[in-house]
Write an enzyme that holds these catalytic residues in place. Sequence first.
Site, PDB file in Angstrom:
ATOM      1  N   ASP A  43       0.846  -1.206   0.000  1.00 14.86           N
ATOM      2  CA  ASP A  43       0.000   0.000   0.000  1.00 14.86           C
ATOM      3  C   ASP A  43       0.872   1.243   0.000  1.00 14.86           C
ATOM      4  OD1 ASP A  43      -2.122   1.981   0.852  1.00 14.86           O
ATOM      5  OD2 ASP A  43      -3.270   0.140   1.017  1.00 14.86           O
ATOM      6  N   THR A  47      -5.198   6.455   0.619  1.00 15.94           N
ATOM      7  CA  THR A  47      -6.446   6.479   1.408  1.00 15.94           C
ATOM      8  C   THR A  47      -6.430   5.422   2.510  1.00 15.94           C
ATOM      9  OG1 THR A  47      -7.426   5.082  -0.291  1.00 15.94           O
ATOM     10  CG2 THR A  47      -7.967   7.434  -0.370  1.00 15.94           C
ATOM     11  N   GLY A  48      -5.481   4.504   2.440  1.00 16.84           N
ATOM     12  CA  GLY A  48      -5.384   3.466   3.467  1.00 16.84           C
ATOM     13  C   GLY A  48      -4.718   4.005   4.725  1.00 16.84           C
ATOM     14  N   VAL A  69       1.827   1.064  -6.631  1.00 17.28           N
ATOM     15  CA  VAL A  69       1.693   0.077  -7.720  1.00 17.28           C
ATOM     16  C   VAL A  69       2.045   0.639  -9.095  1.00 17.28           C
ATOM     17  CG1 VAL A  69       0.009  -1.488  -6.652  1.00 17.28           C
ATOM     18  CG2 VAL A  69      -0.807   0.514  -7.929  1.00 17.28           C
ATOM     19  N   LEU A  83      -6.295  -4.547  -5.339  1.00 15.37           N
ATOM     20  CA  LEU A  83      -7.308  -3.605  -4.841  1.00 15.37           C
ATOM     21  C   LEU A  83      -6.795  -2.169  -4.821  1.00 15.37           C
ATOM     22  CD1 LEU A  83      -8.449  -6.391  -3.808  1.00 15.37           C
ATOM     23  CD2 LEU A  83      -9.280  -5.159  -1.814  1.00 15.37           C
ATOM     24  N   TYR A 155     -11.639   7.312 -12.996  1.00 19.28           N
ATOM     25  CA  TYR A 155     -11.887   6.066 -12.272  1.00 19.28           C
ATOM     26  C   TYR A 155     -12.551   5.032 -13.196  1.00 19.28           C
ATOM     27  CZ  TYR A 155     -13.620   3.045  -8.441  1.00 19.28           C
ATOM     28  OH  TYR A 155     -13.893   1.997  -7.598  1.00 19.28           O
ATOM     29  N   LYS A 159     -10.615   1.833 -14.687  1.00 18.36           N
ATOM     30  CA  LYS A 159     -11.013   0.464 -14.320  1.00 18.36           C
ATOM     31  C   LYS A 159     -11.390  -0.350 -15.562  1.00 18.36           C
ATOM     32  CE  LYS A 159     -10.935   0.312  -9.701  1.00 18.36           C
ATOM     33  NZ  LYS A 159     -10.281  -0.721  -8.895  1.00 18.36           N
TER      34      LYS A 159
HETATM   35  P1  NAD Z   1      -9.915   2.429  -0.145  1.00 22.32           P
HETATM   36  O1  NAD Z   1      -9.636   3.790  -0.688  1.00 22.32           O
HETATM   37  O2  NAD Z   1     -10.234   2.302   1.298  1.00 22.32           O
HETATM   38  O3  NAD Z   1      -8.702   1.446  -0.438  1.00 22.32           O
HETATM   39  C1  NAD Z   1      -7.822   1.599  -1.526  1.00 22.32           C
HETATM   40  C2  NAD Z   1      -6.418   1.283  -1.029  1.00 22.32           C
HETATM   41  O4  NAD Z   1      -5.508   1.366  -2.124  1.00 22.32           O
HETATM   42  C3  NAD Z   1      -5.922   2.276   0.034  1.00 22.32           C
HETATM   43  O5  NAD Z   1      -5.308   1.588   1.091  1.00 22.32           O
HETATM   44  C4  NAD Z   1      -4.932   3.148  -0.721  1.00 22.32           C
HETATM   45  O6  NAD Z   1      -3.952   3.731   0.111  1.00 22.32           O
HETATM   46  C5  NAD Z   1      -4.375   2.132  -1.714  1.00 22.32           C
HETATM   47  N1  NAD Z   1      -3.804   2.774  -2.902  1.00 22.32           N
HETATM   48  C6  NAD Z   1      -4.353   3.757  -3.668  1.00 22.32           C
HETATM   49  N2  NAD Z   1      -3.515   4.066  -4.675  1.00 22.32           N
HETATM   50  C7  NAD Z   1      -2.416   3.262  -4.560  1.00 22.32           C
HETATM   51  C8  NAD Z   1      -1.213   3.135  -5.283  1.00 22.32           C
HETATM   52  N3  NAD Z   1      -0.964   3.881  -6.357  1.00 22.32           N
HETATM   53  N4  NAD Z   1      -0.313   2.206  -4.859  1.00 22.32           N
HETATM   54  C9  NAD Z   1      -0.537   1.444  -3.767  1.00 22.32           C
HETATM   55  N5  NAD Z   1      -1.665   1.544  -3.031  1.00 22.32           N
HETATM   56  C10 NAD Z   1      -2.602   2.438  -3.424  1.00 22.32           C
HETATM   57  O7  NAD Z   1     -11.098   1.830  -1.039  1.00 22.32           O
HETATM   58  P2  NAD Z   1     -11.883   0.448  -0.905  1.00 22.32           P
HETATM   59  O8  NAD Z   1     -13.317   0.773  -0.779  1.00 22.32           O
HETATM   60  O9  NAD Z   1     -11.243  -0.443   0.083  1.00 22.32           O
HETATM   61  O10 NAD Z   1     -11.668  -0.143  -2.368  1.00 22.32           O
HETATM   62  C11 NAD Z   1     -10.713  -1.149  -2.634  1.00 22.32           C
HETATM   63  C12 NAD Z   1     -10.828  -1.560  -4.099  1.00 22.32           C
HETATM   64  O11 NAD Z   1     -12.141  -2.038  -4.393  1.00 22.32           O
HETATM   65  C13 NAD Z   1     -10.537  -0.399  -5.062  1.00 22.32           C
HETATM   66  O12 NAD Z   1      -9.804  -0.896  -6.157  1.00 22.32           O
HETATM   67  C14 NAD Z   1     -11.920   0.010  -5.516  1.00 22.32           C
HETATM   68  O13 NAD Z   1     -11.907   0.563  -6.800  1.00 22.32           O
HETATM   69  C15 NAD Z   1     -12.676  -1.318  -5.477  1.00 22.32           C
HETATM   70  N6  NAD Z   1     -14.114  -1.071  -5.280  1.00 22.32           N
HETATM   71  C16 NAD Z   1     -14.596  -0.737  -4.060  1.00 22.32           C
HETATM   72  C17 NAD Z   1     -15.966  -0.475  -3.931  1.00 22.32           C
HETATM   73  C18 NAD Z   1     -16.583  -0.120  -2.608  1.00 22.32           C
HETATM   74  O14 NAD Z   1     -17.792   0.147  -2.560  1.00 22.32           O
HETATM   75  N7  NAD Z   1     -15.877  -0.134  -1.506  1.00 22.32           N
HETATM   76  C19 NAD Z   1     -16.813  -0.564  -5.042  1.00 22.32           C
HETATM   77  C20 NAD Z   1     -16.251  -0.882  -6.280  1.00 22.32           C
HETATM   78  C21 NAD Z   1     -14.905  -1.166  -6.388  1.00 22.32           C
END
Ligand code: NAD
Length: 326
Positions: A43, A47-48, A69, A83, A155, A159
């Site tokens: 990570d 946002t994490g 990534v 993710l 986004y 995706k």
């Molecule tokens: P989130 O923002 O809590 O988690 C995303 C994580 O990715 C974070 O920890 C962030 O720090 C990390 N991150 C972002 N850019 C990065 C990079 N360049 N390199 C390394 N780490 C990176 O969001 P979430 O809700 O946990 O979503 C996780 C995944 O699921 C995402 O890919 C999102 O598109 C997908 N998703 C989630 C939902 C939902 O409703 N929660 C719906 C559709 C898709």
Amino acid sequence: MFKFVTNGGLMSQRILVTGGAGFLGSHLCERLLKAGHDVVCLDNFFTGRKNNILHLMDNKHFELVRHDVVDPFKAEVDFIYNLACPASPIHYQYNAIKTIKTSVMGAINVLGLAKRVNARILQASTSEVYGDPEMHPQKESYWGNVNPIGLRACYDEGKRCAETLFFDYHRMNHVDIRVVRIFNTYGPRMRADDGRVVSNFIVQALRGEPITIYGDGLQTRSFCYVDDLLAAMVGVMEQTETTGPVNIGNPGEFTMIELANKIIKLTGSSSQIIHHPKPADDPKQRRPDISLARKIMNWEPKISLDEGLPRTIDYFRNTLECTAKK
Ligand code: NAD
Ligand code: UDP
């Protein structure tokens, strides 16, 4: 090589979770560790948060790697869950170009890794690939209605391109892929400042602030509780019938007014509803057709919105109280 047991389940594996410190990623790491796997959580903490995974740090089967990534990386793993990507509109629009790079260059890097180490790899795609859908409910066969130059495109198109890359690596290099399209998911460990509707409404209700409905509030979404979502995500990774894409979400469909009223009632809040302008390209309706998920793994979400919301409200009540005491 993969180690399969005779029932089709998986024995202890080395698993990479990109975005593992985020909302869904941290729950996934926890679930995979509980199942007896070795987990590498990668990570960049955009946002994490470390708090999401602090309780896993002492586990000898858990490793944390701070990495972006967008840059290539190496890891000897058997499975990869990709993710990494901000998911909330305010966060993915904060730096739109970076969001596209994360989806597209991130996909190229994880797919290259999967190819090199012969790992099975799952992409966390999204219902946003359907854009503002003209087919309702949405089936996997629907190609979507996305504005390629709008504010959400970084986004949505990022995706969509990542899905294209997954299928091209599969066709050209025989990479063993899985793609899930996740519909709106909520639960503990969402950020209070995440900006997504469930966390916004709960935090506003608990603070006694106005509940901000964008537009007339008649737009719909289908909300899946995090535990149901993860059961399906792991299920898709473990099954061998299809690469996907597989929709995963809860088909219960609610307007934002219905959601606001539920949250006001469950929190006992005196908050009033106010209306703000609707953001551009905000989808009018969304509900997954989950027939494929039902068929391939007999999966069905178990936790209704009426059960999941109180659990999420409890989480925010505790975390907001802790923050207030500091
Ligand atoms: P989130 O923002 O809590 O988690 C995303 C994580 O990715 C974070 O920890 C962030 O720090 C990390 N991150 C972002 N850019 C990065 C990079 N360049 N390199 C390394 N780490 C990176 O969001 P979430 O809700 O946990 O979503 C996780 C995944 O699921 C995402 O890919 C999102 O598109 C997908 N998703 C989630 C939902 C939902 O409703 N929660 C719906 C559709 C898709
Ligand atoms: N929304 C809202 N008030 C808020 C946050 C969001 O009315 O404070 C609306 C938003 O316009 C959208 C729906 O809730 O119609 C879901 O928004 P979210 O950002 O959670 O997810 P997405 O639009 O990506 O599905």
